[in-house]
Design an enzyme around this catalytic site. Structure first.
Site, PDB file in Angstrom:
ATOM      1  N   ALA A   1       0.822  -1.212   0.000  1.00  0.00           N
ATOM      2  CA  ALA A   1       0.000   0.000   0.000  1.00  0.00           C
ATOM      3  C   ALA A   1       0.857   1.264   0.000  1.00  0.00           C
ATOM      4  O   ALA A   1       0.379   2.352  -0.345  1.00  0.00           O
ATOM      5  CB  ALA A   1      -0.927  -0.014   1.211  1.00  0.00           C
TER       6      ALA A   1
ATOM      7  N   GLY B   1       3.334   1.753  -1.961  1.00  0.00           N
ATOM      8  CA  GLY B   1       3.776   2.011  -3.328  1.00  0.00           C
ATOM      9  C   GLY B   1       5.202   1.566  -3.590  1.00  0.00           C
ATOM     10  O   GLY B   1       5.688   0.616  -2.976  1.00  0.00           O
TER      11      GLY B   1
ATOM     12  N   GLY C   1       2.819  -7.476  -8.561  1.00  0.00           N
ATOM     13  CA  GLY C   1       4.273  -7.306  -8.629  1.00  0.00           C
ATOM     14  C   GLY C   1       4.805  -7.608 -10.023  1.00  0.00           C
ATOM     15  O   GLY C   1       5.726  -6.937 -10.514  1.00  0.00           O
ATOM     16  N   ASP C   2       4.216  -8.617 -10.686  1.00  0.00           N
ATOM     17  CA  ASP C   2       4.655  -8.963 -12.042  1.00  0.00           C
ATOM     18  C   ASP C   2       4.301  -7.836 -13.007  1.00  0.00           C
ATOM     19  O   ASP C   2       5.070  -7.526 -13.926  1.00  0.00           O
ATOM     20  CB  ASP C   2       3.999 -10.276 -12.496  1.00  0.00           C
ATOM     21  CG  ASP C   2       4.301 -11.416 -11.522  1.00  0.00           C
ATOM     22  OD1 ASP C   2       5.382 -11.386 -10.894  1.00  0.00           O
ATOM     23  OD2 ASP C   2       3.454 -12.307 -11.374  1.00  0.00           O
TER      24      ASP C   2
END
Lengths: 307, 307
Positions: free
Chosen positions: B220, B222, B248-249
């Site tokens: 959260a 960033g 994440g990918d």
């Protein structure tokens, strides 16, 4: 040969995890796969007892290929499965190593088209010609009519092949009405079929609905048989710690094996009880321990019920 | 093309059940399958952004066939996977429909032999010749040396191909020491690598260990970037309800996409944050919502950190 029908075959996958925690991520420490579905289990036990067994039902997709590859390695079981376009389902058993408990996830199975169901019935009719008995086992995949087992029971009876039915719910209700030679419900299936939670009453009601003989598997209470030749109880042996997966299928194999070997009901029931117990104590799910079977077979008591 | 490496590819299976109860039996109401593993997710997002992506890694067995069949249907992604004798792993995500929570079961993956690892390195060296960048993603299957990513980082640098590393644990530690152009750890991976639970300190330590640039994904909070050109923060947009799988990918894909399009760091980070958020809000795990991406891309604030 003995024919077993498994319309909803499965690739049975077992995952071992150190501890199952809902909503967490787990690394599976061990993966095992075996060809599954109740009729395949019955056939494997029959083959181990020295009978020739043939399996039929539906098979398809990549999981179907994996199932057939593994089935080919089982001695004494012939593959007469009928191809479908949809993929054979997987079942996933997650074993929590901290407790030994199992969480089961069962896929619904492939959607079977009317043409595929028709092709199966044709193959089944051909197989009945060389079958000395047939066992109809387990759930129906999507698309197969709910009266499928009733149809298959009638075809077996028309071909004078003794037929055993082991299923649940509406397919059982319809199948029983088609007058199979034998049904093997458990307590839950009996209650669902008859509305009665009193097993002996439910067994009598099941017979009135059309089954020539009923052998109820009542878990720790053993088997209860109501047949044209009489009524018997066969209590389960004491202290059975282990995995009950496949115990009911082993009981079916015991009953069929005894029938084909010309045994009377008490001896058929003794085989069923001993095989069932030898399956519970075996380390691998669905296998039976041959030593335990031989030992118990000599000791199981089957009592005639006189009323 | 952009090359993504997924040594431990997976067939990602999602099961929906009405309610997950440990130690009970469940009928799965819906089954979905997709080709998985972090590098495959990165490639899919890159292709959706208009880049040519090629995936490599190991693939084998029936699950490998299923993965390749499904991968062939993805536009813009080329399959350069290397065959192994063991079967590609499955991951099973069990979605509890009563809560929306997911329980994840991940198989370990095939055992890779030294000869298979050598064959992969040869294929990888060939692919580097036409790669404009390479992303090394995810866990190692059994048998692959723990220093595998360090080896692949060095080969990319020797070929002057920019290399991004996104893994965890000891493979990350060794890979960082081989001086990749960029690593993208999350908070947990940073803490495991550096021993520090203070992200900014851990990011600095990661850079000292060898990474030319570090972009940390802090959920959260960033992204936080420490690069040769400066240091930036890019806070995540507010109120992101959804499924973080693949976020994440998507960030990795955003960073690579920006690099290849000649964008500066603030714009690369904006792409990564917007894609990540657009993945969380997309209904299907691992997909991103194109409308949300475009809207957020114009609004994400990236702040230079001066110290």
């Amino acid at each position: 040969m003995i024919l077993t029908v498994t319309l909803n075959t499965a690739l049975d996958i077992t995952y071992r995890v150190p501890r199952l925690r809902p909503h967490a991520s787990h690394r599976v420490t061990e993966v095992t796969e075996r060809p599954g579905g109740k009729g395949l289990n019955v056939a494997r036990v029959l083959a181990a007892l020295g009978h020739e067994a043939t399996v039929t039902g539906f098979v398809g997709g990549g999981t179907g290929r994996a199932l057939r590859d593994r089935l080919a390695a089982v001695d004494g079981v012939s593959d007469a499965l009928v191809p479908v376009s949809g993929p054979t389902r997987r079942t996933v058993a997650v074993v929590d190593e901290s407790t030994g408990d199992t969480t089961q996830l069962n896929e619904p199975g492939p959607h079977v088209s009317p043409a595929e169901w028709a092709a199966f019935q044709e193959a089944y009719a051909g197989l009945l010609g060389s079958a000395s008995a047939v066992a109809l086992c387990g759930s129906l995949p999507p698309g197969v009519p709910v009266g499928a087992y009733a149809t298959l029971v009638r075809a077996a009876r028309a071909a004078s092949v003794p037929v055993l039915l082991d299923t649940s719910g509406e397919p059982l209700r319809r199948g029983v009405a088609a007058r199979p030679d034998l049904v093997k419900p458990n307590a839950g299936e009996l209650a669902e079929l008859t509305g009665s939670h009193e097993p002996l009453q439910a067994v009598r009601d099941t017979r009135r609905r059309g089954a020539h003989a009923v052998v109820a598997s009542l878990g720790a209470r053993g088997l209860y048989a109501l047949t044209p030749d009489g009524e018997w109880r066969a209590p389960a042996p004491d202290r059975l710690a282990g995995n009950p997966t496949g115990a009911g299928d082993s009981a079916v194999a015991g009953l069929l094996s005894g029938l084909l070997d010309g045994e009377d009901w008490p001896r058929r029931l003794a085989r069923a009880v001993a095989l069932s117990a030898a399956t519970v104590v075996a380390p691998a799910a669905g296998e039976f321990d041959a030593g335990t079977y031989e030992k118990l077979l000599a000791r199981v008591s089957v009592d005639r019920v006189t009323s």
